[in-house]
Design a protein around this motif. Structure first.
Motif, PDB file in Angstrom:
ATOM      1  N   SER A  66      41.320  29.393  40.600  1.00 30.44           N
ATOM      2  CA  SER A  66      40.810  28.021  40.667  1.00 30.44           C
ATOM      3  C   SER A  66      41.834  27.008  40.162  1.00 30.44           C
ATOM      4  CB  SER A  66      39.523  27.888  39.846  1.00 30.44           C
ATOM      5  OG  SER A  66      39.816  27.946  38.459  1.00 30.44           O
ATOM      6  N   GLY A  70      38.039  23.856  37.963  1.00 35.96           N
ATOM      7  CA  GLY A  70      37.234  24.523  38.979  1.00 35.96           C
ATOM      8  C   GLY A  70      36.729  25.883  38.556  1.00 35.96           C
ATOM      9  N   GLN A  74      35.198  27.319  43.959  1.00 30.23           N
ATOM     10  CA  GLN A  74      36.023  26.177  44.378  1.00 30.23           C
ATOM     11  C   GLN A  74      36.769  26.470  45.670  1.00 30.23           C
ATOM     12  OE1 GLN A  74      39.635  25.114  42.076  1.00 30.23           O
ATOM     13  NE2 GLN A  74      38.682  23.126  41.799  1.00 30.23           N
ATOM     14  N   ASN A  75      37.201  27.717  45.849  1.00 30.68           N
ATOM     15  CA  ASN A  75      37.972  28.114  47.026  1.00 30.68           C
ATOM     16  C   ASN A  75      37.107  28.847  48.050  1.00 30.68           C
ATOM     17  OD1 ASN A  75      40.734  27.249  46.279  1.00 30.68           O
ATOM     18  ND2 ASN A  75      40.484  28.714  44.604  1.00 30.68           N
ATOM     19  N   ALA A  91      37.877  35.511  44.273  1.00 27.81           N
ATOM     20  CA  ALA A  91      38.148  34.136  43.856  1.00 27.81           C
ATOM     21  C   ALA A  91      37.537  33.941  42.480  1.00 27.81           C
ATOM     22  CB  ALA A  91      37.546  33.148  44.852  1.00 27.81           C
ATOM     23  N   GLY A  93      37.453  31.707  38.479  1.00 28.13           N
ATOM     24  CA  GLY A  93      37.770  30.528  37.693  1.00 28.13           C
ATOM     25  C   GLY A  93      38.654  30.900  36.526  1.00 28.13           C
ATOM     26  N   GLY A  98      34.787  26.512  34.787  1.00 27.47           N
ATOM     27  CA  GLY A  98      33.769  27.078  35.649  1.00 27.47           C
ATOM     28  C   GLY A  98      32.859  28.031  34.909  1.00 27.47           C
ATOM     29  N   GLY A 137      46.703  29.757  45.014  1.00 25.03           N
ATOM     30  CA  GLY A 137      45.924  28.767  44.296  1.00 25.03           C
ATOM     31  C   GLY A 137      46.461  27.376  44.522  1.00 25.03           C
TER      32      GLY A 137
END
Length: 513
Positions: A66, A70, A74-75, A91, A93, A98, A137
């Motif tokens: 992230s 984030g 986020q992704n 994915a 954080g 997060g 990222g």
């Protein structure tokens, strides 16, 4: 409680976007989606989203980290797109943000170790292929991923989007701190995460109006292990394939350090430079919009992680898109081929009063140039409103043909300072027939131990850019002494005089007008 509520909302959003994982690439069987907590070595739990293909493994792995503030979701769009291409995606954080526990260490040792921990977890709990691992990222995640490639030889490819190579150079240029960017970093970190005691101390120290030399040195030492350039030997020893994508008008991490990093890497590499500000080129892709930036990431991973499509490796590795507007990309075999030959502009004497602001400025962090990325129009200033009492202004004759500025502008000023400390900010403009200047580039410079009344040489190396000045327009150079972006050293007013030799070198390709 607030962070937990955000986590629940994000989970619901992911369920809507991903469904049950039935949306599949052509000929595939889709993927499953689950949320897990990956335990770090020190007991911190890292909130993660795992997308796993339904087809038999082993699968190539994409670890997405992230950005600042984030979390795991986020992704979500890039994660889905990679899963559709057959990747096992984790994915997560970064710690302190997060759903993850712990505190924000700004790419500290624990952050780097977390990348390896997530890879370990994927290999132990999914059908992940240990020989095919990529890390990517945006911004904060980009910086962590680059450094992690020097710590973990299993990382075969890195996608660094709006990242940094040298944190100290990002925080301060020419003894001038990027105060407003630092403030945004600090406030957003406090609002969206948990800063460690050390991070809180260093960012607070950085924002002190008149920083002592000892504190400045402490910040530099803190920044060194958090910079990819400090780990360059280990990165090159592991030879990951590195993709960097940077915007020309980066407020936070100027593109010159990525040029330097690119030239120092010994493994497979590619660098793209596009108009806009920090994270603007990748933001559309994060929202599900078409994105050339993310397309490059997917193709890079396909070539160097999955091994399914190596077409990107047969293209020129330097890709630039010029400003203003959406001009066609220019590709080059190396950086030297991308830049022009310098044309020197000798500057006549001038003087102005230090300590007063003018309409010339570098814009609003993360907003001004993001708007340029959307509209194609650079930030502007009406130069007739810039007072010659408060700024030095030089303008060339109108260009007869378009001028293609490619590379880093260089300037030398010979000034006579009125005080021991001071700051100047130089701005280069593309000026139309009505006096409206479109900002090409800007750079600050501070002195902290000058002898008043004695000539001082100032050398400026601007960040590289690609900008086309239209026929009929002129190039202008403006220097004043204040900009909201920077913490300046103008402690008293006084006349700053420019004398010879003073000049600006403009790197141009093709017609020079």
């Amino acid at each position: 409680m607030i962070r937990r509520a955000k986590w629940v909302v994000c989970q619901l959003l992911v369920v809507v976007l991903l469904g049950s994982g039935a949306a599949a690439a052509a000929g595939g069987d889709g993927f499953t989606t689950r949320f897990v907590t990956v335990p770090a070595a020190d007991g911190v739990g890292l909130g993660a989203m795992v997308l796993e293909p339904r087809t038999p493994g082993p699968h190539p792995v994409a670890v997405l980290i992230s950005a600042w503030g984030g979390g795991a979701t986020q992704n979500v769009i890039p994660a889905k797109n990679l899963a559709d291409r057959g990747y096992l995606v984790v994915a997560y954080g970064a710690r302190g943000f997060g759903e993850s526990g712990g505190a924000v260490e700004v790419a500290g040792a624990a952050d780097i170790a977390d990348v390896s921990t997530v890879i370990d977890w994927a290999l132990a709990n999914t059908a992940a292929d240990p020989a095919r691992v990529g890390v990517g990222g945006v911004s904060y995640g980009a910086g962590i991923g680059l450094i992690a490639a020097g710590a973990d030889a299993r990382i075969r490819a890195v996608a660094s989007l709006s990242g940094w190579a040298d944190l100290a150079e990002s925080l301060s240029q020419n003894e001038t701190r990027h105060g407003l960017a630092g403030l945004v970093l600090y406030l957003s970190g406090k609002a969206n995460g948990t800063l460690s005691a050390e991070t809180e101390k260093m960012l607070t120290k950085f924002l002190t109006p008149h920083l002592s030399d000892a504190d400045s040195e402490a910040i530099i030492e803190w920044s060194k292990p958090r910079s990819a350039v400090s780990h360059l030997n280990r990165i090159n020893a592991h030879r990951p394939a590195v993709l960097t994508i940077q915007t020309w008008s980066e407020t936070v991490f100027p593109p010159d350090q990525m040029v330097s990093l690119y030239q120092s890497l010994s493994g497979p590499k590619r660098a793209e430079f596009v108009p806009g500000d920090h994270a603007s080129s990748e933001s559309g892709g994060l929202l599900g919009l078409p994105s050339e930036t993310w397309d490059s990431v997917y193709r890079w991973f396909d070539a160097h992680v999955a091994g399914t499509d190596d077409s990107i490796t047969r293209e020129n590795p330097i890709v630039t898109r010029a400003r203003p507007g959406t001009q066609e990309p220019e590709t080059h075999p190396d950086w030297a081929s991308a830049v022009g030959e310098p044309s020197r502009w000798e500057l006549p004497p001038a003087e102005f009063t230090l300590g007063r602001d003018t309409p010339a400025n570098g814009g609003v962090p993360l907003a001004t140039y993001s708007l340029e990325a959307l509209t194609g129009d650079p930030p502007t200033a009406f130069l007739p409103l810039v007072s010659k009492r408060d700024a030095a202004i030089w303008q060339q004759a109108p260009r007869t043909t378009p001028t293609h500025i490619r590379g880093a502008l260089q300037a030398r000023f010979t000034v006579t300072p009125p005080a021991r400390t001071g700051t100047v900010v130089a701005y280069v403009y593309d000026v139309d027939q009505f006096g409206v200047g479109r900002l090409i580039n800007y750079l600050p410079y501070s002195w902290k131990d000058a002898e008043p009344g004695r000539p001082l040489r100032i050398d400026l190396a601007f960040a590289p850019t690609a900008y086309t000045v239209p026929a009929g327009h002129r190039v202008a150079l403006v220097t004043d002494s204040k900009d909201p972006l920077f913490l300046d050293w103008n402690l008293e007013e006084g006349e700053l005089a420019f004398s010879g030799p003073s000049w600006l070198d403009i790197p141009t390709k093709g017609s020079q007008g």
